[in-house]
Structure formats: C-alpha cells, structure tokens
Write a protein that holds these residues in place. Structure first.
Motif, PDB file in Angstrom:
ATOM      1  N   UNK A  11      47.391  41.807  45.907  1.00  0.00           N
ATOM      2  CA  UNK A  11      48.076  40.529  45.762  1.00  0.00           C
ATOM      3  C   UNK A  11      48.877  40.336  47.036  1.00  0.00           C
ATOM      4  N   UNK A  12      48.398  39.488  47.890  1.00  0.00           N
ATOM      5  CA  UNK A  12      49.049  39.269  49.178  1.00  0.00           C
ATOM      6  C   UNK A  12      50.292  38.404  49.055  1.00  0.00           C
ATOM      7  N   UNK A  13      50.888  38.426  47.914  1.00  0.00           N
ATOM      8  CA  UNK A  13      52.060  37.585  47.659  1.00  0.00           C
ATOM      9  C   UNK A  13      53.314  38.449  47.670  1.00  0.00           C
ATOM     10  N   UNK A  14      54.442  37.840  47.947  1.00  0.00           N
ATOM     11  CA  UNK A  14      55.670  38.622  48.055  1.00  0.00           C
ATOM     12  C   UNK A  14      56.499  38.640  46.780  1.00  0.00           C
ATOM     13  N   UNK A  15      56.487  37.566  46.035  1.00  0.00           N
ATOM     14  CA  UNK A  15      57.281  37.511  44.809  1.00  0.00           C
ATOM     15  C   UNK A  15      56.714  38.432  43.742  1.00  0.00           C
ATOM     16  N   UNK A  16      57.602  39.129  43.029  1.00  0.00           N
ATOM     17  CA  UNK A  16      57.167  40.064  41.994  1.00  0.00           C
ATOM     18  C   UNK A  16      56.362  39.349  40.917  1.00  0.00           C
ATOM     19  N   UNK A  17      56.793  38.153  40.533  1.00  0.00           N
ATOM     20  CA  UNK A  17      56.069  37.404  39.505  1.00  0.00           C
ATOM     21  C   UNK A  17      54.677  37.002  39.983  1.00  0.00           C
ATOM     22  N   UNK A  18      54.569  36.613  41.246  1.00  0.00           N
ATOM     23  CA  UNK A  18      53.268  36.241  41.796  1.00  0.00           C
ATOM     24  C   UNK A  18      52.354  37.453  41.911  1.00  0.00           C
ATOM     25  N   UNK A  19      52.925  38.582  42.301  1.00  0.00           N
ATOM     26  CA  UNK A  19      52.129  39.810  42.392  1.00  0.00           C
ATOM     27  C   UNK A  19      51.616  40.218  41.015  1.00  0.00           C
ATOM     28  N   UNK A  20      52.505  40.169  40.016  1.00  0.00           N
ATOM     29  CA  UNK A  20      52.099  40.529  38.659  1.00  0.00           C
ATOM     30  C   UNK A  20      50.949  39.634  38.203  1.00  0.00           C
ATOM     31  N   UNK A  21      51.078  38.351  38.423  1.00  0.00           N
ATOM     32  CA  UNK A  21      50.036  37.420  38.001  1.00  0.00           C
ATOM     33  C   UNK A  21      48.720  37.722  38.732  1.00  0.00           C
ATOM     34  N   UNK A  22      48.795  37.998  40.016  1.00  0.00           N
ATOM     35  CA  UNK A  22      47.596  38.332  40.781  1.00  0.00           C
ATOM     36  C   UNK A  22      46.926  39.592  40.268  1.00  0.00           C
ATOM     37  N   UNK A  23      47.730  40.616  39.992  1.00  0.00           N
ATOM     38  CA  UNK A  23      47.183  41.874  39.458  1.00  0.00           C
ATOM     39  C   UNK A  23      46.563  41.645  38.072  1.00  0.00           C
ATOM     40  N   UNK A  24      47.255  40.869  37.254  1.00  0.00           N
ATOM     41  CA  UNK A  24      46.769  40.618  35.895  1.00  0.00           C
ATOM     42  C   UNK A  24      45.423  39.888  35.928  1.00  0.00           C
ATOM     43  N   UNK A  25      45.280  38.938  36.820  1.00  0.00           N
ATOM     44  CA  UNK A  25      44.010  38.202  36.919  1.00  0.00           C
ATOM     45  C   UNK A  25      42.879  39.107  37.385  1.00  0.00           C
ATOM     46  N   UNK A  26      43.163  39.993  38.345  1.00  0.00           N
ATOM     47  CA  UNK A  26      42.142  40.927  38.813  1.00  0.00           C
ATOM     48  C   UNK A  26      41.757  41.912  37.709  1.00  0.00           C
ATOM     49  N   UNK A  27      42.760  42.414  37.001  1.00  0.00           N
ATOM     50  CA  UNK A  27      42.493  43.347  35.909  1.00  0.00           C
ATOM     51  C   UNK A  27      41.703  42.653  34.798  1.00  0.00           C
ATOM     52  N   UNK A  28      42.065  41.421  34.495  1.00  0.00           N
ATOM     53  CA  UNK A  28      41.354  40.665  33.475  1.00  0.00           C
ATOM     54  C   UNK A  28      39.874  40.514  33.842  1.00  0.00           C
TER      55      UNK A  28
END
Length: 163
Positions: A11-28
C-alpha cells in the motif's frame, strides 16, 4: 517454505487508514481466489505483521480471514505479530505457528509466544451494586436483537417505581 505462496501486501499510501484499506482489498482478492478453488486440503493463510506500536491495527485483517473460514472451513487464518526483522527468523516463526492452526492471533513479545484466548471467570459471590434508581429515567437504544428488552425487564424488576 516448500508448498507455500508468499505475498507481500503493498500500500503505497501514508495514512494508516488508507494502508489498512489497501491491505484489506489485496487480502480480499487473495481470499476470493481461494474460495473459487475446489480445495481438497486445508489452506493456512498467515498474516505476518510487525508488533511495533501502531501496527496492531492490522490485526483487524484477521476478521476477514475468519469470515472466509465461515464460507469455507478449509481456509484457516492466523495473524502473527512479530518482533523479528530478519527473513529467516520470520520464516521460522511462521513455520512454528503453522503447527498450531487453532491459534488465531499470536504475538511475540520479548521472545515469548503469546496467544489470544478466553478464560472462564467465576461470578462474584456477592452481587454488585445495582445501578438502577427508583424513579430513574433510562434511555435504551439499539437494534431489535432483544438485549434492550432484557435490560428493561431487569430495571422494572429491581426498582419500586418508574417515571
């Protein structure tokens, strides 16, 4: 590790919430791919994360894996928080935890392996103070699951007079 597929969530994003969302989408996406397969044997999906302060938020990804387990019991999920930084040490810890698939949330702290678990507690022998007052006013909110009704009956049973 033989017979293992390793994916690094990005997740090339800096915000923790954005990173979590990016990881969750990849895991999904990975979980959906597994759910489409006709699994003969159980598949262990481990999420490894750093136990550094602020990284515990990613333990929420375990919820996604637990939902997948309900969809297909052959999918088994674990969330492993590691102090380790070296690749060999991380691999060793993941191998170790693969031997305990029933342990869902594992954390290493000061070299000790800790698992999240529930322990039954005995109810106190003496009842605690009742928070309801005579002529009290109480607002009970929530869904229609029935808990509000149970609470209202308890209040009505324990007070002498309601407003």
């Amino acid at each position: 590790m033989k017979g293992t597929r390793c994916i690094k969530l990005h997740a090339g994003l800096t915000g923790m919430d954005e990173r979590f969302q990016g990881y969750a989408l990849q895991l999904l996406a990975e979980v959906q791919m597994l759910l489409k397969e006709n699994l003969r044997d159980s598949v262990l999906v481990q999420i490894a994360a750093s136990s550094q302060t602020g990284q515990q938020l990613f333990a929420g990804l375990l919820g996604l894996l637990q939902t997948a387990e309900k969809e297909n019991p052959k999918i088994v999920g674990q969330f492993v928080e590691l102090e380790a930084t070296g690749l060999e040490e991380i691999v060793e810890k993941l191998k170790e935890n693969s031997q305990y698939p029933k342990d869902k949330r594992i954390r290493y702290e000061n070299g000790k392996r800790l698992i999240l678990s529930w322990n039954e507690m005995k109810a106190p022998e003496t009842p605690g103070r009742v928070p309801w007052k005579d002529q009290g006013i109480y607002l009970i909110t929530g869904g229609a699951g029935g808990l509000g009704l149970v609470l209202a009956r308890d209040i009505a049973r324990r007070v002498r007079e309601l407003r």
